[in-house]
Design an enzyme around this catalytic site. Structure first.
Site, short mmCIF file in Angstrom:
data_model
loop_
_atom_site.label_atom_id
_atom_site.label_comp_id
_atom_site.label_asym_id
_atom_site.label_seq_id
_atom_site.Cartn_x
_atom_site.Cartn_y
_atom_site.Cartn_z
N PRO A 132 0.81 -1.23 0.00
CA PRO A 132 0.00 0.00 0.00
C PRO A 132 0.84 1.27 0.00
O PRO A 132 1.78 1.42 0.78
CB PRO A 132 -0.82 -0.14 1.28
CG PRO A 132 -1.00 -1.61 1.43
CD PRO A 132 0.30 -2.21 0.99
N CYS A 133 0.46 2.20 -0.89
CA CYS A 133 1.28 3.39 -1.11
C CYS A 133 0.85 4.60 -0.29
O CYS A 133 1.58 5.60 -0.22
CB CYS A 133 1.25 3.76 -2.59
SG CYS A 133 -0.40 4.21 -3.19
N THR A 134 -0.32 4.54 0.34
CA THR A 134 -0.85 5.70 1.06
C THR A 134 0.15 6.31 2.05
O THR A 134 0.28 7.54 2.13
CB THR A 134 -2.15 5.33 1.79
OG1 THR A 134 -3.06 4.76 0.84
CG2 THR A 134 -2.80 6.57 2.40
N PHE A 156 3.20 6.70 1.84
CA PHE A 156 4.30 7.39 1.18
C PHE A 156 3.83 8.39 0.11
O PHE A 156 4.64 9.04 -0.54
CB PHE A 156 5.23 6.36 0.52
CG PHE A 156 5.69 5.29 1.48
CD1 PHE A 156 6.71 5.53 2.38
CD2 PHE A 156 5.07 4.04 1.50
CE1 PHE A 156 7.12 4.56 3.28
CE2 PHE A 156 5.47 3.07 2.39
CZ PHE A 156 6.49 3.33 3.29
#
Length: 327
Positions: free
Chosen positions: A84-86, A88
């Site tokens: 999950p990129c949230t 960063f």
């Protein structure tokens, strides 16, 4: 995509893949078409896993990677995952690895690779992971992979430059186990004249109707616009690539018709703003073939959420490069 833009299906290459944080299978589509055998896929959302199994094969399951050991996961030549990129993303709170919900998942991906020791791994995340704020974690992750026996390369790729009709900058990390003694090379960029636009991707779909022959093209998100949304341009024209397809329906780009609509000046127009993209249009922009679809039982907002991920064409091209390295 349109007939001339389809991804050519390749013969089986005999290489196996485990797909972590698999989502609905947007990235898996590319590997499947590139000739890989995906033996297991894992995600923590049931509606994502159900869609994956509907389209890719009956090998995805619901699980929390934090609770899995290497012995719980099948052996494979390659482990792939876009954790999950949230944490960063510049659009999020930016807590990075300290994010209480998802900040530790990159470290768990590393742990699984360490325990399984596949021939290769592939990681994807947002550009923000390389920024100064998160650079310490990013460097730790790369050095940790190197410390357990991998030659590691990473590259910031704008997917538009590789044939995707969308401006989408993402970081890809590839590791090849040192005993393989082969060097991985990222794919070459698509020549500028051959790069795709919205016209190439979605013009033939027409307007969404109940009688459309294209699945997931009969409706679209009709919610309002947030102050954040109204703060910048949200429409690209037919001869341009789309803005990034995001996981939140409310933040999706606008359709290119009517053209030259500046949402920042919405109060000055006498006509309503363009609609947002349909789910099928989002999938096309993500280079997902039309045989992939969401069941009508999956809520529309969840369909949009799972349109986000590694574009199929990108995993296809990275997969071909991995095959060249490992075979």
């Amino acid at each position: 995509m349109k007939e001339g833009n389809k991804i050519e299906k390749r013969n089986s290459n005999g290489l196996t893949v485990v797909d972590l944080f698999c989502g609905a299978g947007i990235g898996a589509v590319g590997l499947k078409l590139a000739g890989f055998n995906i033996v297991e896929a894992i995600d923590n959302k049931k509606y994502a896993v159900d869609t994956y199994n509907l389209n890719i094969g009956d090998h995805a399951r619901v699980a929390d990677i934090r609770k899995l050991r290497g012995s719980d996961i099948k052996d494979a030549d390659i482990i792939m995952g876009g954790f999950p990129c949230t944490p960063f993303s510049v659009a999020g709170a930016g807590a990075g690895q300290l994010d209480l919900k998802n900040g530790d998942l990159g470290a768990h991906f590393f742990r699984i690779v360490k325990e399984k020791q596949p021939k290769a791994f592939l990681v994807e995340n947002v550009k923000g992971i390389t920024y100064k704020k998160h650079r310490e974690f990013f460097e730790w992750l790369n050095k940790s992979f190197e410390s357990i026996g991998y030659d590691v390369k990473w590259e910031l790729m704008n997917c538009f430059e590789y044939g995707v009709p969308q401006e989408r900058e993402r970081v890809f990390i590839v590791g090849i186990r040192k005993d393989i003694k082969k060097e991985f090379a990222f794919p070459s960029k698509t020549p500028e004249k051959e790069r795709k636009t919205l016209k190439n991707a979605i013009e033939d779909l027409g307007e969404p109707t109940n009688g459309t022959r294209f699945k997931n093209h009969d409706s679209y998100y009709k919610g309002g616009f947030s102050p954040r949304y109204l703060s910048r341009n949200r429409q690209r024209q037919w001869n341009e690539p789309s803005f990034t397809i995001v996981a939140t329906a409310r933040q999706l780009p606008l359709h290119p018709s009517p053209p030259n609509y500046d949402i920042r000046k919405i109060e000055e127009y006498e006509i309503p703003p363009p609609r947002r993209f349909t789910v099928r249009e989002c999938l096309r922009i993500q280079t997902v073939p039309d045989w992939f679809y969401f069941d009508e039982n999956v809520k529309l907002e969840k369909q949009y959420e799972r349109c986000s991920g590694i574009p199929s064409l990108i995993t296809y091209k990275l997969g071909i490069q991995l095959e060249k390295t490992l075979k």
